[in-house]
Design a protein around this motif. Structure first.
Motif, PDB file in Angstrom:
ATOM      1  N   THR A  22       5.287   4.838   1.440  1.00  0.00           N
ATOM      2  CA  THR A  22       4.278   3.712   1.890  1.00  0.00           C
ATOM      3  C   THR A  22       3.482   4.550   2.579  1.00  0.00           C
ATOM      4  N   SER A  23       2.003   3.752   2.515  1.00  0.00           N
ATOM      5  CA  SER A  23       1.032   4.685   3.333  1.00  0.00           C
ATOM      6  C   SER A  23       0.652   3.997   4.743  1.00  0.00           C
ATOM      7  N   GLU A  68      -4.361   7.425  -2.678  1.00  0.00           N
ATOM      8  CA  GLU A  68      -3.633   6.236  -1.969  1.00  0.00           C
ATOM      9  C   GLU A  68      -3.811   4.941  -2.889  1.00  0.00           C
ATOM     10  N   GLU A  72      -2.065  13.342  -3.185  1.00  0.00           N
ATOM     11  CA  GLU A  72      -2.935  12.768  -2.017  1.00  0.00           C
ATOM     12  C   GLU A  72      -3.915  11.925  -2.075  1.00  0.00           C
ATOM     13  N   ARG A 104       4.448   3.699   7.916  1.00  0.00           N
ATOM     14  CA  ARG A 104       4.010   5.086   7.014  1.00  0.00           C
ATOM     15  C   ARG A 104       5.273   5.931   6.603  1.00  0.00           C
ATOM     16  N   PRO A 124       0.768  -1.174   0.217  1.00  0.00           N
ATOM     17  CA  PRO A 124      -0.016   0.054  -0.031  1.00  0.00           C
ATOM     18  C   PRO A 124       0.857   1.401   0.116  1.00  0.00           C
ATOM     19  N   ALA A 174      -1.092   1.403   5.476  1.00  0.00           N
ATOM     20  CA  ALA A 174      -2.417   0.901   5.302  1.00  0.00           C
ATOM     21  C   ALA A 174      -2.273  -0.489   5.672  1.00  0.00           C
ATOM     22  N   ASN A 196      -0.714  13.467   7.581  1.00  0.00           N
ATOM     23  CA  ASN A 196      -1.112  13.735   6.420  1.00  0.00           C
ATOM     24  C   ASN A 196      -0.229  14.691   5.653  1.00  0.00           C
ATOM     25  N   TYR A 202       1.329   5.716  -1.002  1.00  0.00           N
ATOM     26  CA  TYR A 202       0.465   7.130  -1.008  1.00  0.00           C
ATOM     27  C   TYR A 202       1.288   7.863  -1.882  1.00  0.00           C
TER      28      TYR A 202
END
Lengths: 334, 172
Positions: free
Chosen positions: A233-234, A201, A199, A242, A192, A236, A306, A194
């Motif tokens: 990397t997000s 994913e 912005e 992250r 996952p 998630a 974020n 980003y």
């Protein structure tokens, strides 16, 4: 002639015996192959892989030493021819990095100001394990590496692996003293990610080529993505932290976006395996909130997670500090 | 049992196992981070040459179980689906053994061509199985380069194997 005749008789007998054996073994392999479709993660297969890893690790390590020395020598000879150009480009890089250093110092100042105010909650700490690449699959379709750190060093399947440039892949098998990393380019790799700037994913899926592709869950996400945007990397799913740098969007296709990876697999020799502990959400909720009220806390943590400037710097700082931030290590659950 | 017969036994088991060991060494080479030409050139599939060579010239020195073990080792070390390389190697060995009498006494060029055909078939099986398993037609570029490199290197490797076979296995 006599010898030839005898040979042929021998051959005939042998062929009859070997034919049955070969047929049986071919059948066994075919059944094995089919069973992969349903039970690739079965514990028997996993144990076999781990056994082979621990069996081959010493051999591969013995192989990897001389190979590394030869590569060093060849690389050094090649570099002699480009010393001047390299010096020039390095000077330019240092110039550019000075600006970044300035920015980073400013941000650190800001963060310590927030910390003093009690508004800042550092991300969970990580325990890095350093390892050397001792093996690499020479296969056209399976892209993996073997490193010389395993369960004994705290390595477990699912952990992220980075080198000095960015994310390399994740651990899929771990034996006592060695582990296998699935690279981002492998067709089974799904991470996952980003996209900074737009912005959105998505999932970074391997394509067996040099460039993996981001698959977006929503179609209109693709329109906001542009070439050159940074991919991290997000986090998630909770298995990877992250904000680890992955690469940059190379070009946007009709249904997915190709990514230029930061990692250069032809040069990856030392890696760092990140033992990340996902923060336990329930415990965090149960923890007493600071007296100043809830609103600012939520704002800061949301912004912290974020904000475009945050993630990469965070990860870098986290790696460098190697766990000296007093992280709320509440969850040991993985 | 006398020393002489014991030595003979040892020699026999070595002769039986030498090609298999060579195949396993080829697998280790495939799993080593060689990165020829900065990773641009994939490592040649040495075990395929081992299987082809001994299936033609002396199948008794490379039993089916050895072929199976070489393939299994390769699957386990590269992390691919289990059973893929044993299937490829056993099929190659079967095809070659049935055509043995044709290859015997032929020019090296013909044997080389035979290897190119086998390598092509192996690539085809590999590609179809991996594509089926991943649910999409995979790009063949890297596989083509790897198999071409193996085929181009065949005369050199086979020459070395012939020398090894003559000096170590036959005369040992």
């Amino acid at each position: 002639m006599d010898v030839l005749g005898r040979d042929r008789r021998d051959g005939l007998n042998r062929r009859a015996g070997a034919g049955v054996g070969r047929l049986t073994l071919t059948l066994v392999s075919a059944i094995l192959l089919l069973s992969n479709l349903y039970a690739a993660e079965a514990s028997v297969f996993r144990k076999a892989r781990e056994g082979a890893l621990s069996f081959a690790a010493p051999v591969l390590e013995a192989f990897a030493g001389p190979v590394g020395v030869i590569q060093d020598v060849v690389g050094r000879v090649e570099e002699y021819f480009f010393v001047l150009e390299q010096n020039k480009s390095l000077r330019e890089q240092v110039e550019a990095l000075r600006h970044w250093e300035h920015d980073a110092r400013d941000l650190r100042e800001l963060i310590s100001a927030y910390e003093a105010l009690g508004y800042y909650f550092p991300p969970p700490g990580v325990t890095p394990v350093n390892a050397m690449v001792i093996g690499e699959s020479g296969d056209a379709f399976v892209h993996s590496m073997i490193v010389n750190a395993g369960r004994e060093a705290g390595v477990a399947p699912g952990q992220a692996v980075v080198d000095d440039r960015g994310l390399v892949g994740r651990v899929v098998d771990a034996s006592g003293g060695a582990a296998r990393i699935l690279l981002l380019t492998d067709v089974q790799s799904n991470v996952p990610v980003y996209v900074e700037g737009s912005e959105v994913e998505g999932i970074l899926a391997g394509r067996t080529t040099e460039r993996p592709a981001i698959i977006f869950t929503r179609n209109d996400d693709l329109q906001s993505v542009e070439a050159g945007q940074r991919v991290v990397t997000s986090g998630a799913g909770g298995s990877l932290p992250r904000g680890l740098p992955v690469g940059a969007v190379a070009d946007v296709g009709e249904s997915e976006a190709a990514v230029d990876l930061d990692a250069n697999y032809a040069r990856t020799r030392l890696v760092r395996i990140i033992n990340y502990e996902f923060p336990d959400v329930e415990d965090d909720a149960a923890a007493p909130a600071p007296e100043d009220g809830d609103a600012p806390q939520e704002d800061v943590s949301a912004a912290d997670l974020n904000a475009g400037a945050g993630p990469g710097a965070e990860a870098g700082a986290r790696l460098a500090a190697a766990g000296d931030d007093a992280a709320p290590q509440t969850g040991t659950r993985r | 049992m006398s020393y002489a017969s014991r030595a003979e036994n040892l020699g026999r088991s070595f002769r039986a196992a030498a090609p298999t060991l060579l195949g396993v060494a080829g697998v280790c080479l495939l799993a080593a981070p060689l990165r020829l030409a900065e990773g641009a050139l994939p490592t040649p599939v040495l075990p395929l040459v081992v299987v082809y060579f001994w299936s033609i010239y002396s199948p008794s020195n490379l039993p089916s179980i050895g072929v199976f073990l070489i393939g299994l080792m390769q699957d386990l070390l590269t992390g691919g689906p289990l059973g893929l390389w044993p299937t490829i190697y056993l099929m190659a060995s079967y095809l070659v053994t049935t055509q043995r009498s044709y290859f015997h006494g032929r020019e090296q060029r013909v044997v080389w061509l035979g290897f190119a055909v086998i390598a092509g078939l192996a690539a085809l099986i590999l590609w179809s199985v991996m594509s089926l398993m991943s649910g999409a037609a995979l790009p063949i570029g890297r596989l083509a380069v790897q198999m071409t490199a193996t085929v181009l290197l065949y005369p050199v490797i086979a020459g070395a194997f012939a020398e090894f076979h003559r000096r170590v296995i036959v005369e040992a």
